[in-house]
Motif scaffolding. Sequence first.
Motif, PDB file in Angstrom:
ATOM      1  N   VAL A  62     -17.973 -20.015  25.215  1.00  0.00           N
ATOM      2  CA  VAL A  62     -17.206 -18.774  25.056  1.00  0.00           C
ATOM      3  C   VAL A  62     -16.325 -18.857  23.809  1.00  0.00           C
ATOM      4  N   PRO A  63     -16.812 -18.445  22.635  1.00  0.00           N
ATOM      5  CA  PRO A  63     -15.945 -18.328  21.460  1.00  0.00           C
ATOM      6  C   PRO A  63     -15.327 -16.934  21.393  1.00  0.00           C
ATOM      7  N   SER A  64     -14.126 -16.852  20.854  1.00  0.00           N
ATOM      8  CA  SER A  64     -13.486 -15.541  20.657  1.00  0.00           C
ATOM      9  C   SER A  64     -12.569 -15.611  19.447  1.00  0.00           C
ATOM     10  N   TYR A  65     -12.366 -14.445  18.835  1.00  0.00           N
ATOM     11  CA  TYR A  65     -11.521 -14.356  17.637  1.00  0.00           C
ATOM     12  C   TYR A  65     -10.610 -13.136  17.757  1.00  0.00           C
ATOM     13  N   ARG A  66      -9.317 -13.347  17.582  1.00  0.00           N
ATOM     14  CA  ARG A  66      -8.337 -12.264  17.668  1.00  0.00           C
ATOM     15  C   ARG A  66      -8.137 -11.658  16.288  1.00  0.00           C
ATOM     16  N   LEU A  67      -8.606 -10.415  16.129  1.00  0.00           N
ATOM     17  CA  LEU A  67      -8.464  -9.726  14.843  1.00  0.00           C
ATOM     18  C   LEU A  67      -7.049  -9.240  14.630  1.00  0.00           C
ATOM     19  N   THR A  68      -6.453  -8.640  15.663  1.00  0.00           N
ATOM     20  CA  THR A  68      -5.081  -8.151  15.612  1.00  0.00           C
ATOM     21  C   THR A  68      -4.405  -8.528  16.929  1.00  0.00           C
ATOM     22  N   ASP A  69      -3.145  -8.139  17.074  1.00  0.00           N
ATOM     23  CA  ASP A  69      -2.443  -8.420  18.317  1.00  0.00           C
ATOM     24  C   ASP A  69      -3.022  -7.645  19.498  1.00  0.00           C
ATOM     25  N   ARG A  70      -3.814  -6.608  19.208  1.00  0.00           N
ATOM     26  CA  ARG A  70      -4.377  -5.780  20.277  1.00  0.00           C
ATOM     27  C   ARG A  70      -5.887  -5.875  20.410  1.00  0.00           C
ATOM     28  N   LEU A  71      -6.576  -6.446  19.430  1.00  0.00           N
ATOM     29  CA  LEU A  71      -8.037  -6.430  19.428  1.00  0.00           C
ATOM     30  C   LEU A  71      -8.596  -7.838  19.239  1.00  0.00           C
ATOM     31  N   SER A  72      -9.492  -8.221  20.162  1.00  0.00           N
ATOM     32  CA  SER A  72     -10.216  -9.486  20.078  1.00  0.00           C
ATOM     33  C   SER A  72     -11.711  -9.217  20.202  1.00  0.00           C
ATOM     34  N   LEU A  73     -12.505 -10.038  19.516  1.00  0.00           N
ATOM     35  CA  LEU A  73     -13.959  -9.993  19.620  1.00  0.00           C
ATOM     36  C   LEU A  73     -14.456 -11.356  20.080  1.00  0.00           C
ATOM     37  N   GLY A  74     -15.551 -11.349  20.837  1.00  0.00           N
ATOM     38  CA  GLY A  74     -16.042 -12.630  21.329  1.00  0.00           C
ATOM     39  C   GLY A  74     -17.499 -12.583  21.741  1.00  0.00           C
TER      40      GLY A  74
END
Length: 270
Positions: free
Chosen positions: A146-158
């Motif tokens: 499970v990798p994930s990346y937080r683009l902003t304080d409100r939006l994450s993609l994974g």
Amino acid sequence: MRCIHPYPCAPGPLFVLLWLLLLGPVACAQSVRPDTVSRFSGTLTLTQNGISIIPTFSLDKPALIFNLAVGRGRLTFEPDLRFSLEGKPWSMLFWWRYRVLRDRRFSLRVGAHPAMNFRTVDMQRTPDGTPEEVIEARRYLATEVVPSYRLTDRLSLGLYYLSGWGFDDGVQRTHFLTLNAALTPLARVGDWSLQAFPSAFYLRTDDLQGYYGSATLRVQHARVPLALESILNHKISTEIAPERVLVWNISLRYTFNRRFVDYRPQQALP
């Protein structure tokens, strides 16, 4: 109602929850030291339609779901226990999860679990041939990345990838790959927030495959441990039964989180 040999009859949901609350942290700590358990958290979910972690599959009846987590640092033990409101077991997953990396933007988690999936079947086990209702348990093993990346304080993609193996009758190999996003919050009004978790996923079971879109919506108050949640899963194209266009539910979730500090006896002053 009896369970098929060699599996013992499964305990009821209240018994399992009590066992985990009282003995789960102790059992986990025995492999390390009694003072290393630093957090104990989880959710209790009541829903009119139990939906699996692979959301195209559902119980199609009301369910009670316990998700617990106990551990310290990067390693946690996270049992996932699901029951129908009739008291019959649905599935039991015993996750071990390890956070390989977690910083401000990027995180990576891996995990594995043994699991049992239960179903009720009629069998002729009496001398006169009268059908008898029994619970059949099927064994599985799965791993996840499970990798994930937080683009902003409100939006994450994974991404979420699960690979599973079956050891009894039924599906023998499962591949489940999801592209997901987390909008936390999508909207906010005072202490109320709307969170959204859209996803698109590919599912392969043995030689069959399917494509789906899914979304989870959650309404929550900042100072209340209860939340209202709905899961919607829509078929795009699939060969996997059941080929339902839409699977959905509405759930009430209760969340708790407890943290513990190490106990170090103070030496008596001379």
